[in-house]
Motif scaffolding. Structure first.
Motif, PDB file in Angstrom:
ATOM      1  N   ALA A   3     -12.967 -49.871  21.681  1.00 10.52           N
ATOM      2  CA  ALA A   3     -14.277 -49.830  22.335  1.00 10.52           C
ATOM      3  C   ALA A   3     -14.881 -48.434  22.302  1.00 10.52           C
ATOM      4  N   LEU A   4     -16.192 -48.390  22.099  1.00 11.11           N
ATOM      5  CA  LEU A   4     -16.995 -47.177  22.195  1.00 11.11           C
ATOM      6  C   LEU A   4     -18.116 -47.462  23.188  1.00 11.11           C
ATOM      7  N   VAL A   5     -18.240 -46.647  24.216  1.00  4.50           N
ATOM      8  CA  VAL A   5     -19.283 -46.841  25.222  1.00  4.50           C
ATOM      9  C   VAL A   5     -20.013 -45.519  25.413  1.00  4.50           C
ATOM     10  N   PHE A   6     -21.335 -45.563  25.319  1.00  6.79           N
ATOM     11  CA  PHE A   6     -22.145 -44.361  25.504  1.00  6.79           C
ATOM     12  C   PHE A   6     -23.500 -44.753  26.065  1.00  6.79           C
ATOM     13  N   VAL A   7     -24.249 -43.744  26.495  1.00 12.01           N
ATOM     14  CA  VAL A   7     -25.585 -43.979  27.023  1.00 12.01           C
ATOM     15  C   VAL A   7     -26.541 -42.988  26.380  1.00 12.01           C
ATOM     16  N   ARG A   8     -27.707 -43.488  25.980  1.00 18.26           N
ATOM     17  CA  ARG A   8     -28.803 -42.651  25.495  1.00 18.26           C
ATOM     18  C   ARG A   8     -29.827 -42.562  26.622  1.00 18.26           C
ATOM     19  N   GLU A   9     -30.215 -41.360  27.025  1.00 19.49           N
ATOM     20  CA  GLU A   9     -31.041 -41.167  28.211  1.00 19.49           C
ATOM     21  C   GLU A   9     -32.265 -40.320  27.886  1.00 19.49           C
ATOM     22  N   SER A  10     -33.410 -40.749  28.421  1.00 17.41           N
ATOM     23  CA  SER A  10     -34.635 -39.984  28.255  1.00 17.41           C
ATOM     24  C   SER A  10     -35.503 -40.170  29.489  1.00 17.41           C
ATOM     25  N   ALA A  11     -36.589 -39.427  29.565  1.00 15.83           N
ATOM     26  CA  ALA A  11     -37.502 -39.541  30.695  1.00 15.83           C
ATOM     27  C   ALA A  11     -38.183 -40.900  30.747  1.00 15.83           C
ATOM     28  N   GLU A  12     -38.205 -41.634  29.607  1.00 12.47           N
ATOM     29  CA  GLU A  12     -38.848 -42.946  29.558  1.00 12.47           C
ATOM     30  C   GLU A  12     -37.904 -44.088  29.926  1.00 12.47           C
ATOM     31  N   GLY A  13     -36.603 -43.821  29.936  1.00  8.74           N
ATOM     32  CA  GLY A  13     -35.631 -44.861  30.212  1.00  8.74           C
ATOM     33  C   GLY A  13     -34.333 -44.572  29.500  1.00  8.74           C
ATOM     34  N   SER A  14     -33.341 -45.422  29.742  1.00  9.57           N
ATOM     35  CA  SER A  14     -32.016 -45.215  29.163  1.00  9.57           C
ATOM     36  C   SER A  14     -31.494 -46.515  28.564  1.00  9.57           C
ATOM     37  N   VAL A  15     -30.519 -46.383  27.655  1.00 10.00           N
ATOM     38  CA  VAL A  15     -29.870 -47.540  27.044  1.00 10.00           C
ATOM     39  C   VAL A  15     -28.364 -47.303  27.077  1.00 10.00           C
ATOM     40  N   LEU A  16     -27.653 -48.257  27.662  1.00  5.31           N
ATOM     41  CA  LEU A  16     -26.195 -48.256  27.703  1.00  5.31           C
ATOM     42  C   LEU A  16     -25.680 -49.125  26.568  1.00  5.31           C
ATOM     43  N   VAL A  17     -24.687 -48.640  25.814  1.00  7.34           N
ATOM     44  CA  VAL A  17     -24.184 -49.334  24.628  1.00  7.34           C
ATOM     45  C   VAL A  17     -22.679 -49.524  24.753  1.00  7.34           C
ATOM     46  N   CYS A  18     -22.223 -50.741  24.430  1.00  4.25           N
ATOM     47  CA  CYS A  18     -20.795 -51.007  24.288  1.00  4.25           C
ATOM     48  C   CYS A  18     -20.564 -51.661  22.931  1.00  4.25           C
ATOM     49  N   ALA A  19     -19.826 -50.979  22.059  1.00  9.68           N
ATOM     50  CA  ALA A  19     -19.418 -51.533  20.770  1.00  9.68           C
ATOM     51  C   ALA A  19     -17.936 -51.858  20.860  1.00  9.68           C
ATOM     52  N   ALA A  20     -17.597 -53.128  20.634  1.00  8.06           N
ATOM     53  CA  ALA A  20     -16.217 -53.579  20.826  1.00  8.06           C
ATOM     54  C   ALA A  20     -15.657 -54.140  19.535  1.00  8.06           C
ATOM     55  N   ARG A  21     -14.415 -53.733  19.229  1.00 11.35           N
ATOM     56  CA  ARG A  21     -13.692 -54.241  18.059  1.00 11.35           C
ATOM     57  C   ARG A  21     -12.744 -55.380  18.448  1.00 11.35           C
ATOM     58  N   GLY A  22     -12.491 -55.524  19.711  1.00 13.71           N
ATOM     59  CA  GLY A  22     -11.605 -56.564  20.217  1.00 13.71           C
ATOM     60  C   GLY A  22     -11.928 -56.821  21.670  1.00 13.71           C
ATOM     61  N   ASP A  23     -11.048 -57.534  22.356  1.00 19.17           N
ATOM     62  CA  ASP A  23     -11.268 -57.819  23.769  1.00 19.17           C
ATOM     63  C   ASP A  23     -11.336 -56.517  24.560  1.00 19.17           C
ATOM     64  N   VAL A  24     -12.283 -56.464  25.484  1.00 17.27           N
ATOM     65  CA  VAL A  24     -12.507 -55.259  26.270  1.00 17.27           C
ATOM     66  C   VAL A  24     -12.616 -55.632  27.744  1.00 17.27           C
ATOM     67  N   ASP A  25     -11.935 -54.889  28.582  1.00 19.43           N
ATOM     68  CA  ASP A  25     -12.071 -54.981  30.035  1.00 19.43           C
ATOM     69  C   ASP A  25     -11.886 -53.564  30.558  1.00 19.43           C
ATOM     70  N   LEU A  26     -12.988 -52.876  30.843  1.00 17.76           N
ATOM     71  CA  LEU A  26     -12.910 -51.453  31.175  1.00 17.76           C
ATOM     72  C   LEU A  26     -13.827 -51.115  32.336  1.00 17.76           C
ATOM     73  N   GLU A  27     -13.505 -50.035  33.010  1.00 18.94           N
ATOM     74  CA  GLU A  27     -14.331 -49.531  34.101  1.00 18.94           C
ATOM     75  C   GLU A  27     -14.825 -48.136  33.739  1.00 18.94           C
ATOM     76  N   LEU A  28     -16.103 -47.909  33.967  1.00 12.16           N
ATOM     77  CA  LEU A  28     -16.714 -46.626  33.641  1.00 12.16           C
ATOM     78  C   LEU A  28     -16.459 -45.653  34.787  1.00 12.16           C
ATOM     79  N   VAL A  29     -15.302 -45.045  34.753  1.00  9.63           N
ATOM     80  CA  VAL A  29     -14.885 -44.121  35.800  1.00  9.63           C
ATOM     81  C   VAL A  29     -15.832 -42.926  35.830  1.00  9.63           C
ATOM     82  N   GLY A  30     -16.352 -42.633  37.015  1.00  2.00           N
ATOM     83  CA  GLY A  30     -17.214 -41.475  37.171  1.00  2.00           C
ATOM     84  C   GLY A  30     -18.680 -41.742  36.943  1.00  2.00           C
ATOM     85  N   GLU A  31     -19.048 -42.959  36.563  1.00  5.56           N
ATOM     86  CA  GLU A  31     -20.457 -43.292  36.318  1.00  5.56           C
ATOM     87  C   GLU A  31     -20.959 -44.146  37.471  1.00  5.56           C
ATOM     88  N   SER A  32     -22.069 -43.725  38.099  1.00  5.62           N
ATOM     89  CA  SER A  32     -22.550 -44.458  39.274  1.00  5.62           C
ATOM     90  C   SER A  32     -23.946 -45.027  39.110  1.00  5.62           C
TER      91      SER A  32
END
Length: 613
Positions: free
Chosen positions: A543-572
């Protein structure tokens, strides 16, 4: 092993973090760093810049607290055309950390990995927003006029549905007869996809189907319809909001080029200085990788620079002016241009090309091919973005392609397909973009494949195409679709991937075409994916998880190669997420997904005050 990255300090040079993307020389620039409250107590933060390569320090202060993070700000002066800077974090326990383009580290980092402010003239305002479509003109479409033309004398004609010949003497001369009016006839297809930038491989006459062996830069190949066909194509594309760029070989010409013909065996000719000769008679010469049909230019020649790259009458300028009005250039083998033994004139050439483009039309764009580590040639003084492979293409292939023997891997002598984890993808991406100024990074081409490579679909794991295409649309850079990708085309090397388009069977490929259109739509409808900052949140083997952020809005992305069950530690700050595409679920900070999947959610813009005027 999972890497929880949301708690890491972050800075990337984007508009959220730097007060101006186009500073003038000597201007004071404010820079910011985001530090999660979960990172731990901090005693002090400062910025080290390197005017004239001598370290200078500036203290940072907290200017905002938002989304569970403190935003630190400091001032630096853009005292050189390229100014490096980095962050020093002093922890409450006495430890120190450094933040550079390569990430967070606990030892002093290299200047090569510093963030960069650039005062050179900026890229055109429209550049980072583009979605590029690459066309190999011989293989895209034949117009009605093509049937009335005699094939060139070098050509071995083929039927449109024939397979490309992937290797052997017929490979460069197999001729399908696609032309520029054929491309114009199918611009509705590009509109259906959402394409905004059309990139044409060379259109000048040569003695091959690829035309990288030009024998003149003064006219368009009659086999493609001639000058008038290019005028018609560019005009038709512009009327639909699609820009068009051409392809130039600044490293070499063809051995039938009029300049080379005039110089070979004629030491007194004015064109003699255009090439590197091995003998006094000027019969033996240096060429691109020893290929005799591609003699190498010698950029020590002032006359070559005058004719080719300098001024309003040069080759570079001619095709940007009416009636042709190209919107820019991709420069072939840009990394080798101007380099031979003790000569290194690469910077001279790229800067001259860009000066000419600014003189003729400053609203044009310039890409340079550099297939390996491109950073040293891309400080922002010439090329706006790179056509390169180590920062995006190779890592994505290594993550998403099937294992097993491989005959070709982007010029690397691998015998088996590399199999990388998500952590390795992250490490490669960071390593090969660390030294890019932000504006270079967002103008660099994210190509899954090109006319020089195998097709991604040839080796993709089941279900991997949507994941790979989604990443090309959401990671920083300009997405590239090589014509035929959206039809599911395959090919085991560059030559066999140059497949014709089955225009009589478009409906048979509607599902794949619609997939590309959907993901391109996500890219175009969310400004954060063009210019927004890039912050990694979580990486694990599948899994690859990232966020693109700007003053107009943001996009959260999760790209998964297999089953994923994850928690974004530190992101609120994930409240208000709305799915844009894909099937993964987001509950609180937990993402769950089954199998290969690409999912993106829109998020509100970060609540951070704008930089003071």
């Amino acid at each position: 092993m999972s890497r929880h990255l949301a708690t890491e300090p972050h800075h990337d040079g984007s508009a959220l973090y730097v007060s101006t993307q186009s500073p003038s020389l000597g201007e004071t620039v404010r820079v910011r760093m985001r530090v999660s409250r979960d990172y731990g107590p901090i005693a002090a933060v400062s910025v080290r810049s390197t005017p004239d390569r001598e370290p200078r320090w500036a203290a940072a202060t907290i200017v905002a607290t938002s989304g569970g993070a403190d935003w630190w700000e400091a001032e630096v002066q853009a005292e050189n055309p390229v100014l490096g800077y980095r962050w020093l974090i002093e922890h409450a326990n006495g430890a120190v950390s450094w933040l550079t383009g390569a990430g967070v580290m606990t030892i002093e980092s290299r200047d090569d990995d510093d963030f960069r402010l650039v005062t050179y003239p900026p890229p055109p305002e429209w550049g980072a927003e583009q979605v590029m479509y690459q066309v190999f003109p011989d293989r895209f479409a034949r117009s009605a006029a093509a049937d009335g033309r005699e094939p060139p004398e070098w050509a071995e004609p083929a039927d449109w549905d024939d397979e490309p010949i992937g290797s052997g003497p017929s490979t460069p001369v197999q001729f399908f007869g696609g032309d520029l009016d054929g491309i114009a006839d199918h611009l509705d297809h590009l509109e259906r996809l959402g394409i905004t930038l059309l990139y044409l491989t060379p259109v000048f006459p040569g003695r091959s189907n690829h035309r990288y062996d030009a024998h003149t830069f003064d006219r368009v190949d009659p086999a493609l319809g001639g000058d008038e066909a290019l005028v018609r194509l560019v005009s038709a594309a512009h009327s639909r909001g699609i820009r068009v760029i051409g392809d130039l070989t600044s490293n070499h010409s063809g051995d039938a080029h009029k300049w080379f013909v005039a110089a070979r065996g004629a030491p007194g000719a004015a064109e003699s200085e255009f090439y590197y000769w091995k003998d006094e008679e000027q019969l033996e010469y240096e060429s691109w990788l020893g290929v005799p049909s591609l003699p190498k230019f010698n950029w020590n020649s002032a006359e070559l620079r005058r004719r080719f790259i300098e001024g309003r009458d040069s080759v570079v300028a001619t095709w940007l002016k009416p009636p042709f009005s190209l919107d820019g250039w991709r420069i072939d083998v840009a990394n080798m241009t101007g380099r031979f033994r003790e000569d290194d004139l690469n910077a001279v050439v790229r800067r001259a090309i860009r000066r000419t483009m600014i003189e003729v039309d400053p609203d044009t764009i310039l890409f340079g091919e550099s297939t390996n580590d491109a950073a040293s040639d891309f400080p922002g003084d010439g090329w706006h973005g790179a056509m390169t492979y180590p920062s995006f293409t190779r890592p994505i292939w290594a993550w998403l392609c099937t294992p097993g023997p491989v005959d070709w891997f982007f010029g690397l002598p691998y015998t088996v397909m590399p199999q990388w984890s998500g952590e390795q993808v992250l490490d490669a991406h960071r390593a090969f973009t660390a030294a890019f100024p932000w504006r270079t990074r967002v103008h660099t081409m994210n190509a899954l494949d090109t006319h020089d490579t195998a097709r991604f679909a040839s080796r993709a794991r089941p279900g991997a195409v949507p994941v790979a295409v989604g990443l090309s649309m959401t990671l920083p850079g300009i997405p590239v679709v090589f014509a035929g990708d959206e039809f599911g085309h395959v090919g085991v090397n560059g030559e066999s991937s140059r497949t014709t388009i089955p225009w009589d069977r478009v409906d048979d490929h509607a599902e794949t075409i619609d997939l590309y259109a959907e993901l391109i739509g996500v890219r175009r409808e969310n400004p954060a994916l063009s210019r927004g900052s890039m912050r990694w949140l979580h990486v694990e083997p599948d899994a690859l998880v990232f966020v693109r952020e700007s003053a107009e809005g943001s996009v959260l992305v999760c790209a998964a190669r297999g089953d994923v069950d994850l928690e974004l530690v530190g992101e609120s700050a994930l409240e208000g997420a709305a799915r844009l595409t894909g099937t993964a679920t987001l509950r609180g900070r937990r993402i769950r997904s089954r199998g290969m999947a690409f999912t993106a959610w829109s998020l509100p813009a970060p609540s951070v005050p704008p930089f003071a005027a």
